[in-house]
Write an enzyme that holds these catalytic residues in place. Structure first.
Site, PDB file in Angstrom:
ATOM      1  N   LYS A 168       0.840  -1.205   0.000  1.00  0.00           N
ATOM      2  CA  LYS A 168       0.000   0.000   0.000  1.00  0.00           C
ATOM      3  C   LYS A 168       0.873   1.253   0.000  1.00  0.00           C
ATOM      4  O   LYS A 168       0.590   2.228  -0.711  1.00  0.00           O
ATOM      5  CB  LYS A 168      -0.934   0.002   1.216  1.00  0.00           C
ATOM      6  CG  LYS A 168      -1.738   1.289   1.432  1.00  0.00           C
ATOM      7  CD  LYS A 168      -2.776   1.546   0.340  1.00  0.00           C
ATOM      8  CE  LYS A 168      -3.374   2.951   0.434  1.00  0.00           C
ATOM      9  NZ  LYS A 168      -4.580   3.060   1.218  1.00  0.00           N
ATOM     10  N   LYS A 236       1.137  11.429   5.281  1.00  0.00           N
ATOM     11  CA  LYS A 236       1.353  10.426   6.342  1.00  0.00           C
ATOM     12  C   LYS A 236       1.859   9.118   5.728  1.00  0.00           C
ATOM     13  O   LYS A 236       2.829   8.514   6.206  1.00  0.00           O
ATOM     14  CB  LYS A 236       0.034  10.173   7.100  1.00  0.00           C
ATOM     15  CG  LYS A 236       0.116   9.153   8.228  1.00  0.00           C
ATOM     16  CD  LYS A 236      -1.252   8.547   8.544  1.00  0.00           C
ATOM     17  CE  LYS A 236      -1.672   7.539   7.459  1.00  0.00           C
ATOM     18  NZ  LYS A 236      -2.973   6.892   7.672  1.00  0.00           N
TER      19      LYS A 236
END
Lengths: 288, 288
Positions: A168, A236
């Site tokens: 991811k 992030k």
């Protein structure tokens, strides 16, 4: 299969609906109960707590905001102790690879199996049941979960515990750098007198073709930076990628570092627009 | 339409075949005559010089290596003086935007119109007639050429003279940065214990989807760096983009500058492998 689904937000809601439509015995839980109501109407059981939701589950699916929230819902609420040994927890939230590995180890001590399975494709793919699902864990646990994952999209086991989360991050790195490069290309073309909308149209079908050139370039052309993909979330993820790479002794992730730097500038100046707003930061760095 | 086609190389050869198959009266010229022979067999006229080729043309198509070669073939050989006024020159070579603007101006003095129309998609798209064609010039001249361009792919007029070349540089910028980002992502995933082939498979269909993830990621996984897209050519395009941007007063093309820097390192160490070889340079910058 008896399935517990924890987290019915913008992503989890449509994903859980696909699981329910697949004919499974579904129990749902969400922090704010209002989002559970439509599931009760369609025949799902609504649980008052995570522990109550998972008590008889063969499969527990999580779709939550970040690692600390997964930690709180799974371990802080007593849910972990309520999951039947032999069950499989599929965490589809996007969290750090190291967090996923930690969760897998702690659940493993109780005989509960863990698969990390974050997704890409956004709410459109969640609603369409066409998510790209990147899974990490053991083959047997993945095989058990896969028919259910298939209701939500296309799942591929990419490696051991944490590897789904790492994939991811790899995904986010590519997406961010592609957004940045497309923004840079359209800006250069526009400053040189070309029509960015026509350039986008001309490039399609060539080697520059991508989902980003399709979707995000259009947002740049329309100057529509209403937030669909959050810069803060994307930053992030990129910082998590740099952190994970650092732990592996990788010193140079130049595309990730560049994109993170641009997001930092963008957030400082414009708050949290859509991630296609990288164009705004590149415009700022190239005053007319 | 009476068409002259100059340059029958890896790209020009299949492109000219599509034009001939479209039923046009084709005259071909190539520096080495051997490549013209198959066209003679199919009914084309073979010219001994560029000037002879263009003498009765309504449309002159060029598919040559670079700007200086276009300059030599079009102006150095006397061809420019032989093109009938009113004809349209469509230069499908990849050259600098400033060179295309110069060629357009010089031909314009003789009443010959110019369209710059470089392509993306490589030999596969040239053979399939599915090139992405980025055109710059006047609408009327483009409209005249468009039915012929359509035999070779999909053409879009993106702006005035030179804008097609600028769009090609934008294309190359996106392609190079996407190759770099995909290489960085697969390297990080592999170092973290994931299977890069499975990661590529998992990411497909998500937001990271691109032609590069389809084609170039597979070459990286296969470690097949046999040259299909040349690093040296790609670096030349990126340097041209930086040069063109500098002329417009743009100081910051960070993705272009980063990718050019990586290609320079790659070429210094490995010569001129396929452009997917950016993986090799990123591996070198991250010793195990």
């Amino acid at each position: 299969m008896r399935i517990a689904f924890l987290g019915l937000g913008l992503m989890g809601g449509p994903m859980a609906r696909h699981v329910l439509a697949g004919g499974h015995a579904l129990t749902v839980w969400n922090r704010s109960a209002a989002k559970s109501a439509p599931f009760a109407e369609r025949g799902a059981t609504v649980a008052a707590s995570p522990a109550e939701a998972v008590r008889e589950a063969e499969l527990v699916i999580l779709m939550l905001e970040n690692g600390p929230i997964v930690e709180a819902v799974l371990f802080g609420s007593g849910a972990d102790a309520a999951i039947p040994p032999g069950a499989v927890v599929v965490d589809m939230s996007s969290i750090k690879p190291a967090e996923a590995q930690d969760h897998a180890a702690r659940l493993g001590q109780r005989g509960v199996r863990h698969v990390d399975a974050p997704v890409s494709g956004g709410t459109t793919a969640a609603e369409g049941g066409t998510l790209a699902i990147m899974a990490g864990g053991e083959a047997e646990a993945f095989a058990l979960a896969e028919p259910v994952l298939r209701l939500m999209g296309r799942a591929v086991l990419v490696g051991p515990h944490g590897a789904g989360q790492l994939a991811k991050l790899a995904n986010q790195l590519i997406v961010g750098a592609t957004i940045g490069a497309v923004a840079e290309a359209l800006l250069m073309a526009e400053r040189g007198g070309a029509d960015p909308a026509k350039v986008r149209e001309a490039l399609r079908g060539g080697f520059a073709e991508s989902r980003i050139l399709d979707l995000h370039a259009q947002r740049m052309i329309d100057r529509d930076f209403a937030t669909r993909g959050r810069c803060v979330t994307h930053l992030k993820d990129l910082d998590n990628a740099l952190d994970a790479a650092g732990r592996m002794g990788m010193a140079a992730l130049p595309y990730t570092a560049l994109t993170a730097d641009l997001y930092r500038g963008l957030i400082a100046a414009d708050g949290d627009p859509d991630h296609s707003g990288l164009l705004l930061e590149l415009e700022r760095r190239n005053p007319r």
